[in-house]
Design a protein around this motif. Structure first.
Motif, PDB file in Angstrom:
ATOM      1  N   THR A 500       0.844  -1.193   0.000  1.00 19.74           N
ATOM      2  CA  THR A 500       0.000   0.000   0.000  1.00 19.74           C
ATOM      3  C   THR A 500       0.881   1.245   0.000  1.00 19.74           C
ATOM      4  OG1 THR A 500      -1.647  -1.194   1.304  1.00 19.74           O
ATOM      5  CG2 THR A 500      -1.885   1.195   1.174  1.00 19.74           C
ATOM      6  N   LYS A 501       0.584   2.177  -0.900  1.00 22.20           N
ATOM      7  CA  LYS A 501       1.319   3.446  -0.970  1.00 22.20           C
ATOM      8  C   LYS A 501       0.323   4.597  -0.924  1.00 22.20           C
ATOM      9  CE  LYS A 501       3.028   5.103  -4.827  1.00 22.20           C
ATOM     10  NZ  LYS A 501       3.877   5.317  -6.022  1.00 22.20           N
ATOM     11  N   GLY A 502       0.500   5.498   0.029  1.00 20.54           N
ATOM     12  CA  GLY A 502      -0.347   6.666   0.158  1.00 20.54           C
ATOM     13  C   GLY A 502       0.439   7.936  -0.100  1.00 20.54           C
ATOM     14  N   THR A 503      -0.121   8.836  -0.912  1.00 19.40           N
ATOM     15  CA  THR A 503       0.559  10.085  -1.281  1.00 19.40           C
ATOM     16  C   THR A 503      -0.317  11.269  -0.926  1.00 19.40           C
ATOM     17  OG1 THR A 503       1.636   8.973  -3.144  1.00 19.40           O
ATOM     18  CG2 THR A 503       1.633  11.379  -3.151  1.00 19.40           C
ATOM     19  N   SER A 504       0.206  12.168  -0.089  1.00 18.92           N
ATOM     20  CA  SER A 504      -0.470  13.411   0.252  1.00 18.92           C
ATOM     21  C   SER A 504       0.038  14.500  -0.689  1.00 18.92           C
ATOM     22  CB  SER A 504      -0.198  13.780   1.712  1.00 18.92           C
ATOM     23  OG  SER A 504      -0.769  15.030   2.024  1.00 18.92           O
ATOM     24  N   GLU A 509       4.046  14.208   0.652  1.00 19.71           N
ATOM     25  CA  GLU A 509       4.531  13.162   1.543  1.00 19.71           C
ATOM     26  C   GLU A 509       4.026  11.809   1.051  1.00 19.71           C
ATOM     27  OE1 GLU A 509       4.857  13.403   6.146  1.00 19.71           O
ATOM     28  OE2 GLU A 509       2.886  12.585   5.688  1.00 19.71           O
ATOM     29  N   VAL A 510       4.911  10.805   1.051  1.00 19.51           N
ATOM     30  CA  VAL A 510       4.567   9.465   0.590  1.00 19.51           C
ATOM     31  C   VAL A 510       4.803   8.481   1.724  1.00 19.51           C
ATOM     32  CG1 VAL A 510       5.067   7.615  -1.051  1.00 19.51           C
ATOM     33  CG2 VAL A 510       5.159  10.010  -1.793  1.00 19.51           C
ATOM     34  N   ARG A 511       3.801   7.646   1.995  1.00 20.15           N
ATOM     35  CA  ARG A 511       3.930   6.593   2.993  1.00 20.15           C
ATOM     36  C   ARG A 511       3.623   5.259   2.326  1.00 20.15           C
ATOM     37  NH1 ARG A 511       3.355   8.329   8.529  1.00 20.15           N
ATOM     38  NH2 ARG A 511       3.202  10.598   8.655  1.00 20.15           N
ATOM     39  N   SER A 512       4.360   4.226   2.654  1.00 17.89           N
ATOM     40  CA  SER A 512       4.139   2.905   2.062  1.00 17.89           C
ATOM     41  C   SER A 512       4.175   1.843   3.148  1.00 17.89           C
ATOM     42  CB  SER A 512       5.188   2.608   0.984  1.00 17.89           C
ATOM     43  OG  SER A 512       6.478   2.577   1.532  1.00 17.89           O
ATOM     44  N   ARG A 513       3.508   0.712   2.853  1.00 18.16           N
ATOM     45  CA  ARG A 513       3.452  -0.383   3.812  1.00 18.16           C
ATOM     46  C   ARG A 513       3.322  -1.698   3.051  1.00 18.16           C
ATOM     47  NH1 ARG A 513      -1.012   0.950   6.646  1.00 18.16           N
ATOM     48  NH2 ARG A 513      -2.337  -0.179   5.210  1.00 18.16           N
ATOM     49  N   ARG A 514       4.134  -2.667   3.418  1.00 17.74           N
ATOM     50  CA  ARG A 514       4.047  -3.997   2.821  1.00 17.74           C
ATOM     51  C   ARG A 514       3.747  -5.011   3.931  1.00 17.74           C
ATOM     52  NH1 ARG A 514       5.415  -6.345  -1.843  1.00 17.74           N
ATOM     53  NH2 ARG A 514       6.566  -4.496  -2.564  1.00 17.74           N
ATOM     54  N   ILE A 515       2.779  -5.896   3.652  1.00 21.96           N
ATOM     55  CA  ILE A 515       2.409  -6.944   4.600  1.00 21.96           C
ATOM     56  C   ILE A 515       2.395  -8.274   3.862  1.00 21.96           C
ATOM     57  CG2 ILE A 515       0.619  -7.815   6.162  1.00 21.96           C
ATOM     58  CD1 ILE A 515      -0.368  -4.955   6.453  1.00 21.96           C
ATOM     59  N   ASN A 551      -6.585   9.471   4.906  1.00 23.63           N
ATOM     60  CA  ASN A 551      -6.410  10.841   4.443  1.00 23.63           C
ATOM     61  C   ASN A 551      -6.409  11.792   5.637  1.00 23.63           C
ATOM     62  OD1 ASN A 551      -6.407  13.286   3.151  1.00 23.63           O
ATOM     63  ND2 ASN A 551      -8.184  12.888   1.880  1.00 23.63           N
ATOM     64  N   ALA A 552      -5.389  12.647   5.747  1.00 23.83           N
ATOM     65  CA  ALA A 552      -5.262  13.567   6.886  1.00 23.83           C
ATOM     66  C   ALA A 552      -6.163  14.788   6.709  1.00 23.83           C
ATOM     67  CB  ALA A 552      -3.812  14.000   7.044  1.00 23.83           C
ATOM     68  N   PHE A 553      -7.467  14.541   6.543  1.00 25.31           N
ATOM     69  CA  PHE A 553      -8.404  15.647   6.323  1.00 25.31           C
ATOM     70  C   PHE A 553      -9.020  16.095   7.653  1.00 25.31           C
ATOM     71  CE2 PHE A 553     -10.793  11.724   5.996  1.00 25.31           C
ATOM     72  CZ  PHE A 553     -11.859  11.967   6.843  1.00 25.31           C
ATOM     73  N   VAL A 554      -9.701  17.245   7.615  1.00 24.94           N
ATOM     74  CA  VAL A 554     -10.528  17.721   8.720  1.00 24.94           C
ATOM     75  C   VAL A 554     -11.882  18.074   8.128  1.00 24.94           C
ATOM     76  CG1 VAL A 554     -10.850  19.468  10.494  1.00 24.94           C
ATOM     77  CG2 VAL A 554      -8.555  18.624   9.994  1.00 24.94           C
ATOM     78  N   TYR A 560     -18.803  22.796  16.279  1.00 24.50           N
ATOM     79  CA  TYR A 560     -18.025  22.262  17.394  1.00 24.50           C
ATOM     80  C   TYR A 560     -17.749  20.758  17.277  1.00 24.50           C
ATOM     81  CZ  TYR A 560     -18.716  26.729  19.720  1.00 24.50           C
ATOM     82  OH  TYR A 560     -18.698  28.065  20.027  1.00 24.50           O
ATOM     83  N   THR A 561     -18.068  20.176  16.144  1.00 30.06           N
ATOM     84  CA  THR A 561     -17.876  18.738  15.962  1.00 30.06           C
ATOM     85  C   THR A 561     -17.272  18.474  14.591  1.00 30.06           C
ATOM     86  OG1 THR A 561     -19.868  18.377  17.296  1.00 30.06           O
ATOM     87  CG2 THR A 561     -18.991  16.480  16.113  1.00 30.06           C
ATOM     88  N   PHE A 562     -16.151  17.751  14.556  1.00 27.55           N
ATOM     89  CA  PHE A 562     -15.536  17.465  13.266  1.00 27.55           C
ATOM     90  C   PHE A 562     -14.875  16.089  13.285  1.00 27.55           C
ATOM     91  CE2 PHE A 562     -12.293  19.628  15.744  1.00 27.55           C
ATOM     92  CZ  PHE A 562     -11.128  18.907  15.496  1.00 27.55           C
ATOM     93  N   GLU A 563     -14.521  15.617  12.110  1.00 25.28           N
ATOM     94  CA  GLU A 563     -13.857  14.332  11.924  1.00 25.28           C
ATOM     95  C   GLU A 563     -12.517  14.573  11.247  1.00 25.28           C
ATOM     96  OE1 GLU A 563     -14.628  10.105   9.514  1.00 25.28           O
ATOM     97  OE2 GLU A 563     -16.195  11.641   9.673  1.00 25.28           O
ATOM     98  N   GLN A 564     -11.522  13.796  11.626  1.00 27.12           N
ATOM     99  CA  GLN A 564     -10.218  13.946  10.996  1.00 27.12           C
ATOM    100  C   GLN A 564      -9.597  12.580  10.716  1.00 27.12           C
ATOM    101  OE1 GLN A 564      -7.685  16.196  13.601  1.00 27.12           O
ATOM    102  NE2 GLN A 564      -8.008  14.866  15.368  1.00 27.12           N
ATOM    103  N   GLY A 565      -8.799  12.525   9.644  1.00 19.49           N
ATOM    104  CA  GLY A 565      -8.161  11.288   9.241  1.00 19.49           C
ATOM    105  C   GLY A 565      -6.857  11.048   9.986  1.00 19.49           C
ATOM    106  N   ASN A 566      -6.299   9.850   9.751  1.00 21.09           N
ATOM    107  CA  ASN A 566      -5.064   9.464  10.433  1.00 21.09           C
ATOM    108  C   ASN A 566      -4.203   8.639   9.471  1.00 21.09           C
ATOM    109  OD1 ASN A 566      -3.024   8.603  12.095  1.00 21.09           O
ATOM    110  ND2 ASN A 566      -4.346   7.555  13.564  1.00 21.09           N
ATOM    111  N   PRO A 567      -3.209   9.248   8.849  1.00 21.43           N
ATOM    112  CA  PRO A 567      -2.378   8.518   7.882  1.00 21.43           C
ATOM    113  C   PRO A 567      -1.419   7.524   8.521  1.00 21.43           C
ATOM    114  CG  PRO A 567      -1.542  10.746   8.172  1.00 21.43           C
ATOM    115  CD  PRO A 567      -2.833  10.675   8.945  1.00 21.43           C
ATOM    116  N   ASN A 568      -1.359   7.473   9.853  1.00 24.13           N
ATOM    117  CA  ASN A 568      -0.422   6.584  10.540  1.00 24.13           C
ATOM    118  C   ASN A 568      -1.054   5.258  10.957  1.00 24.13           C
ATOM    119  OD1 ASN A 568       1.729   8.576  10.559  1.00 24.13           O
ATOM    120  ND2 ASN A 568       0.566   9.638  12.154  1.00 24.13           N
ATOM    121  N   LEU A 569      -2.264   4.988  10.491  1.00 25.82           N
ATOM    122  CA  LEU A 569      -2.954   3.773  10.917  1.00 25.82           C
ATOM    123  C   LEU A 569      -2.275   2.511  10.410  1.00 25.82           C
ATOM    124  CD1 LEU A 569      -6.692   4.780  10.419  1.00 25.82           C
ATOM    125  CD2 LEU A 569      -5.498   4.438  12.575  1.00 25.82           C
TER     126      LEU A 569
END
Length: 790
Positions: A500-504, A509-515, A551-554, A560-569
């Protein structure tokens, strides 16, 4: 490729082997001399009338049965629309090894009606891996999949969410594959109940299933709707929730000679609501927030398929589906800030303009004979999701607020290649192997704007982000099932390699993960006596983060209520064990245990300075679950069928890396029942109910819940016309919960659609004769991970 070459060599060698065993063959024609394809030829032992073997004629009317022991036999030949005929007795021996017998069939003078043995209640069976609810021969009072889910012991449906006795993470499959729907609520409301043959609650998935998931799988097996001749149906639906809703759908299919085709289309205007009330206490102030959110999407559906039966063993075909959902939605938000001697109120509206399209095409090839089954699949999914969201203030307020606008668009492409081979070794014994490759490309783009003092919207670069995900998953798997005397064993091994490769785009910024990991599964079954049995099973599984959550979105729902992503999962991994006792093959008692590392957990946090709360997915160190289940049929009144059961569930969430340490655990008790009763005038009735004590839904500890639904059904015009009338969620019980963690002190009330009534009319026309057909869609867990908020 070596796997497929080996399979091809196997079939070539198999065709080239000439058997010297006894055989019988011949041709089947009608009175005009035309060959009759797909005629059933059954071989009986003459003296005992015992079935020995069978065959089906090919497109030229030719049949061939080989490997017959020496004895005296007779043949029975039947085909739909023609009179059944039996042969004279004949003998096979060393002096007479090959017999040729031809048949000439006459057309039936009157049309035949299919004889169907029905029962009021579905047949429920428990195996080591799954619980099976067979609906095909039962009287269906239900109107859609949501009603059918209530027939599955232990499954609770509330507000479009499915849990299994307090366990979340339930995954829905259709014919072993994920549906093209992108949200569970639409699937539950749109899939007609009459299309469903049976439901499998797969508690311990074997190697043939993707290792993806943490909770049980619900596999919906559709009826095999291919019939001789031309047939179809027309359905009309009307109901009332918070406002009227309605829908119409129709389908037509034809099977003649070698070709089967089918097309269907539907439209539905739905209506339901999702209201949320939150009361928070922050630094001596009370934040009283409410969101009133009616939802009225319009959904258009189209599906089609073509199958070509080359001969009795080979078939090719394809299927295609298109779904378009369009929704304009306005949520009204109110935030009241209460202090000791004063209060302020901020009124906002959140408008959503969402357009979602899904296109799917699925060609396949299939070979099948008495011992071998080989299937090749290709699946292509194209999914687009365009959202425009405006959050703006209504009227004057002493609370300062800047209007906001969001464009959140997503594009997803899924390519899946799959091949499976299965070899039957004998009664109850077989082995299989297969491989699957998936290529997923996603493009999720969030553009955030705020309105300045001049009234213009200005891009907020800090809250905007484009995020690209590319993922490749290769799986190779094998499974063996062996049965001997009172024992049976099933063991499988699945190897998955994912990259998996994620690009912001805005952060560059590029993050990749192999399992690369092995996923074993096994079960053993013991028949203790004629009625009592026991089985033990184990499986190891993975749950990858959804693509959007990376996705590191907000994304704001109200000021007063929002959702945010986490690219480090990271993915989570689960070991699952289960022990079952069965009585007459039905579930009687079971106990299950699951232990999950790096568990994906939706956490709610609070900023005491801004008084804002946020929701995000994180990895916990550990999640544990114990489940004890009991089940019993109910039949204490004449004409009453159904069942009742209990589930005792324990959930524990733990993480020492959080500050303060997260340590939540709770026991819960669930009672459920499904009762069916035959009323006068051939009216079928159904009552479904459940009660569950307080439990944990992630971080939220909730009070007791209960539900009760009732439905009536009656058939007219020789069962061609069916009318259903029902009311859902008769009890007006809301979801009431609380959050007490760190500095959060909040009460939550969720109020969804209840006490809604519906009326459905279905008319079937054409042939009553069924012919077997299987549907396929090899794109599995990848579609489930495409999440979309409604």
């Amino acid at each position: 490729m070596h796997i497929f070459k080996s399979v091809a060599v196997f079939f070539v060698l198999k065709i080239g082997i000439l058997s010297a065993q006894n055989s019988v063959s011949g041709n089947i024609i009608d009175t005009s001399g035309h060959p009759l394809a797909f005629a059933n030829v059954v071989l009986y032992e003459a003296s005992t009338n015992t079935l020995v073997k069978g065959a089906v004629s090919d497109d030229k009317g030719y049949y061939y049965i080989k490997g017959i022991p020496d004895s005296t036999y007779l043949l029975e030949v039947s085909v739909l629309g023609f009179k059944t005929i039996k042969s004279e007795n004949f003998s096979l021996s060393t002096e007479n090894r090959n017999v040729e017998m031809n048949f000439n069939l006459e057309e039936q003078a009157q049309s035949l009606n299919e004889v169907v043995v029905t029962s009021n209640r579905p047949v429920i069976r428990q195996t080591a891996e799954k619980l099976i609810v067979d609906l095909e021969q039962s009287e269906m009072v239900s109107s859609n999949l949501q009603d059918v889910m209530k027939k599955v012991p232990g499954i609770i449906v509330t507000n479009g969410n499915i849990t299994y006795g307090g366990q979340q993470g339930v995954t829905i499959l259709i014919n072993g594959k994920t549906t093209e729907y992108m949200d569970i609520s639409s699937l539950l409301r749109d899939l007609p109940a009459d299309n469903i043959a049976k439901v499998e609650l797969v508690q311990q998935p074997g190697a043939e299933f993707d290792a993806e998931g943490s909770g049980p799988l619900i596999n919906i097996i559709l009826k095999k709707n291919v019939r001789l001749g031309t047939n179809g149906n027309l359905k009309l639906y009307s109901g009332y929730d918070n406002r009227p809703e309605y829908g119409v759908s129709g389908s037509i299919a034809s099977y003649k000679n070698k070709i089967n085709w089918q097309v269907g289309a539907g439209y539905r205007k739905s209506a339901w609501r999702e209201d949320l009330f939150i009361t928070r206490r922050v630094n001596g102030e009370i934040y009283d927030q409410s969101t009133i959110s009616p939802y009225n999407p319009k959904t258009y559906r189209f599906n089609g398929g073509l199958d070509y039966y080359i001969n009795e063993h080979h078939a090719i075909g394809f299927g295609t589906r298109f779904i378009h959902t369009d929704s304009d939605r306005i949520a009204s938000n109110s935030t009241q800030i209460i202090e000791a001697s004063s209060s302020e109120t901020l009124l906002t509206e959140n408008s959503f303009d969402r357009n979602r399209k899904t296109y799917n095409i699925n060609p396949y090839y299939k070979f099948e004979d008495e011992q071998n089954k080989f299937i090749l699949d290709f699946d292509y999914v194209d999914y687009t999701n365009d959202n425009v969201n405006d959050l703006y203030q209504l009227g004057p307020s002493e609370i300062s607020y800047d209007d906001q606008r969001y464009f959140q668009n997503g594009k997803y492409r899924i390519l899946t290649y799959k091949g499976d081979y299965k070899r039957t070794l004998g009664e109850g014994s077989n082995w299989m192997f297969g491989t699957k490759y998936s290529r997923v490309s996603t493009d999720s783009d969030l553009s955030s704007f705020f309105r300045n003092t001049d009234g213009n919207f200005i891009l907020d670069a800090d809250q905007s982000n484009g995020f690209l995900v590319d993922e490749d998953i290769l799986a190779i798997y094998s499974k063996m099932v062996k049965k001997w005397e009172n024992w049976s064993f099933s063991g499988g091994l699945r190897w998955e390699n994912s990259y998996t490769k994620g690009t912001s785009t805005n952060l560059n910024e590029v993050r990749s993960r192999r399992i690369s990991k092995l996923f074993p599964s096994a079960s053993i079954d013991r028949k203790i006596n004629d009625k009592l049995g026991a089985n033990l099973s184990y499986s190891y599984r993975i749950l990858r983060p959804s693509y959007n959550s990376l996705n590191a979105f907000v994304y704001y729902y109200d000021p007063y209520t929002f959702e945010q992503g986490n690219p480090n999962l990271k993915p989570e991994f689960t070991n699952s064990f289960q022990f079952n006792l069965t009585y007459d093959n039905q579930p009687f008692f079971s106990v299950g245990y699951k232990n999950t590392d790096d568990a994906l957990f939706e956490i709610i946090s609070q900023n005491d300075v801004t008084a804002q709360t946020s929701r995000s997915v994180i990895n916990l160190a550990k999640r544990e679950n114990w489940s004890f289940r009991g089940f019993a049929p109910v039949g204490f009144l004449e004409g009453l069928d159904g069942y009742a059961g209990i589930i005792v569930n324990y959930n524990k969430y733990e993480s020492e890396s959080l500050a303060p340490k997260l340590d939540l655990d709770k026991w819960s008790f669930t009672w459920y029942t499904n009762l069916e009763y035959s009323l006068p005038w051939d009216i079928n009735s159904e009552l479904t109910g459940y009660y569950t004590t307080g439990g944990l839904q992630g971080q939220i500890e909730h009070d007791w819940l209960a539900g009760l639904s009732f439905a009536l059904g009656k058939k007219f015009m020789d069962d061609r016309l069916k009318i259903n009338l029902g009311i859902e969620e008769i009890l007006n019980r809301k979801f009431i919960g609380s959050i007490n963690y760190d500095t959060i002190d909040a009460d939550i009330i969720s109020d969804w659609s209840r006490q809604n009534v519906y009326f459905q009319l279905a008319y079937n026309f054409g042939s009553n004769f069924n012919k077997e057909k299987a549907e396929r869609n090899p794109s599995e867990e990848e579609q489930d991970r495409i999440k979309d908020n409604n």
